[in-house]
Scaffold this motif. Structure first.
Motif, PDB file in Angstrom:
ATOM      1  N   THR A 113       0.278  -0.800   0.185  1.00 57.58           N
ATOM      2  CA  THR A 113      -0.280   0.232   0.446  1.00 57.58           C
ATOM      3  C   THR A 113       0.924   1.356  -0.100  1.00 57.58           C
ATOM      4  O   THR A 113       1.847   1.425   0.273  1.00 57.58           O
ATOM      5  N   ILE A 114       0.648   2.059  -0.709  1.00 61.98           N
ATOM      6  CA  ILE A 114       0.832   3.442  -1.127  1.00 61.98           C
ATOM      7  C   ILE A 114      -0.181   4.416  -0.591  1.00 61.98           C
ATOM      8  O   ILE A 114      -1.334   4.814  -1.101  1.00 61.98           O
ATOM      9  N   GLY A 127      -3.200   8.219  11.276  1.00 59.14           N
ATOM     10  CA  GLY A 127      -2.677   7.065  10.851  1.00 59.14           C
ATOM     11  C   GLY A 127      -3.032   5.905   9.685  1.00 59.14           C
ATOM     12  O   GLY A 127      -2.176   4.929   9.848  1.00 59.14           O
ATOM     13  N   LEU A 128      -3.979   7.171   8.758  1.00 58.84           N
ATOM     14  CA  LEU A 128      -3.592   6.159   7.096  1.00 58.84           C
ATOM     15  C   LEU A 128      -2.460   6.073   6.370  1.00 58.84           C
ATOM     16  O   LEU A 128      -2.394   5.300   6.073  1.00 58.84           O
ATOM     17  N   VAL A 129      -1.434   7.515   6.703  1.00 61.17           N
ATOM     18  CA  VAL A 129      -0.124   6.929   6.351  1.00 61.17           C
ATOM     19  C   VAL A 129       0.523   6.543   7.465  1.00 61.17           C
ATOM     20  O   VAL A 129       1.283   5.661   6.050  1.00 61.17           O
ATOM     21  N   ALA A 130      -0.006   6.069   8.654  1.00 57.75           N
ATOM     22  CA  ALA A 130       0.751   4.908   9.186  1.00 57.75           C
ATOM     23  C   ALA A 130       0.979   3.567   8.828  1.00 57.75           C
ATOM     24  O   ALA A 130       1.719   3.124   8.959  1.00 57.75           O
ATOM     25  N   CYS A 131      -0.378   3.805   8.624  1.00 53.58           N
ATOM     26  CA  CYS A 131      -0.872   2.305   8.534  1.00 53.58           C
ATOM     27  C   CYS A 131      -0.307   1.949   6.831  1.00 53.58           C
ATOM     28  O   CYS A 131      -0.511   0.723   6.733  1.00 53.58           O
ATOM     29  N   MET A 134       4.462   2.354   2.825  1.00 55.91           N
ATOM     30  CA  MET A 134       5.175   3.435   1.697  1.00 55.91           C
ATOM     31  C   MET A 134       4.080   4.667   2.094  1.00 55.91           C
ATOM     32  O   MET A 134       2.928   4.678   2.070  1.00 55.91           O
ATOM     33  N   ALA A 135       4.288   6.035   1.929  1.00 60.22           N
ATOM     34  CA  ALA A 135       4.203   7.159   1.625  1.00 60.22           C
ATOM     35  C   ALA A 135       5.316   8.305   1.583  1.00 60.22           C
ATOM     36  O   ALA A 135       5.737   8.516   1.572  1.00 60.22           O
ATOM     37  N   SER A 192       8.203   8.160   3.075  1.00 60.31           N
ATOM     38  CA  SER A 192       8.711   7.843   2.817  1.00 60.31           C
ATOM     39  C   SER A 192       9.499   8.396   1.810  1.00 60.31           C
ATOM     40  O   SER A 192      10.738   8.209   2.247  1.00 60.31           O
ATOM     41  N   GLU A 193       9.093   9.100   1.610  1.00 60.46           N
ATOM     42  CA  GLU A 193       9.855   9.834   0.098  1.00 60.46           C
ATOM     43  C   GLU A 193       8.620  12.135  -0.535  1.00 60.46           C
ATOM     44  O   GLU A 193       7.164  11.466   0.479  1.00 60.46           O
ATOM     45  N   ALA A 194       9.512  12.484   0.421  1.00 61.75           N
ATOM     46  CA  ALA A 194       8.920  14.386   0.793  1.00 61.75           C
ATOM     47  C   ALA A 194       9.360  14.796  -0.985  1.00 61.75           C
ATOM     48  O   ALA A 194      10.646  15.549  -1.636  1.00 61.75           O
TER      49      ALA A 194
END
Length: 273
Positions: A113-114, A127-131, A134-135, A192-194
């Motif tokens: 999931t990304i 919380g959504l991002v942490a679940c 990758m983000a 994971s990336e900005a």
């Protein structure tokens, strides 16, 4: 009783959209831009159902969680909060259990999931991002664990946020409720990336290109492996368990195909060009 889920259909929902492309990449999009994609009980139920359906769909190989509008998600919906203010303990407990179920379903989804994060991600949105595994966030994105400003705590999201950013950072941001940047989110492990907003999709596409070259069953098993092994001591029992896992995957149909393709210097049958 819950409605039966057909894993072979494209999910539909009231406050989100879901599209599955020819590669098996599903994009789940929060679609309440008029309220900055804020949570309410309907959105939570929609997400739980769609995540469950995607997890059961064998043609789905990866899931992107995205949002329309200026914000990824602004946390709890104001009207929902007004209703919750008059809820009994039992009603609040049921509400919280539904949110906890949705987060757990996303966290354990048997697909990579990304999260695609633009704009604000406040409260439950963190919380959504942490679940997600990758983000990728825009450099202009802002994050805030804002619950204590309302005299509340980030309880249901806490297991996932603490795993993502660590205990020390959680102790800071849970208690200060300060807004922090995507650069900081990247540094502490939430992102994971900005990247620039223009680079969001191309960066996610780069991650997908890597994922889609890999064995689908192996990818799912590798994700589960992290849950099974994390924070365990490599004692005799764990060594035996991991040895069984690799032996089973080596003799599986996908493992045999992957090894044969490597030795024959050809692409495996799951490879998407």
């Amino acid at each position: 009783m819950d409605n039966p889920i057909d894993p072979n259909t494209t999910p539909t929902a009231q406050h989100i959209t879901c599209e599955i492309d020819e590669r098996g990449v599903a994009t789940v999009t929060l679609n309440r831009p008029e309220v900055h994609n804020a949570f309410d009980d309907i959105l939570i139920a929609d997400l739980t159902r769609v995540f469950t359906q995607l997890g059961n769909n064998q043609t789905v190989r990866a899931v992107i969680l995205a949002a329309t509008g200026k914000s990824f998600c602004a946390g709890a919906d104001l009207n929902w909060m007004k209703r919750m203010a008059s809820y009994s303990y039992e009603q609040n407990l049921n509400d919280a259990n539904n949110l906890a179920k949705m987060l757990y379903t996303l966290n354990t989804l048997p697909k990579p999931t990304i999260a695609r994060v633009q704009g604000a991600a406040f409260g439950g949105a963190v919380g959504l991002v942490a679940c997600c595994d990758m983000a990728v966030g825009s450099k202009l994105s802002k994050f805030c664990l804002s619950e204590v400003k309302l005299g509340l705590i980030p309880a249901t999201i806490s297991p996932y946020v603490i795993q993502a950013i660590g205990e020390r950072n959680a102790r800071r941001y849970f208690t200060t409720a300060e807004v922090f940047s995507s650069r900081r989110a990247r540094r502490i492990g939430l992102l994971s990336e900005a990247v620039t907003e223009e680079e969001l999709d191309v960066t996610i596409e780069g991650l997908l290109e890597h994922i889609l070259k890999n064995g689908p069953c192996a990818v799912s098993a590798a994700k589960k492996l992290v849950f099974d092994v994390a924070n365990r001591i490599p004692d005799e029992a764990l060594r035996h368990t991991t040895s069984e896992l690799i032996a089973n995957t080596r003799v599986s149909a996908e493992g045999q195909e992957g090894l044969s393709a490597f030795l024959q210097k050809r692409r495996p049958n799951w490879y998407l060009s």
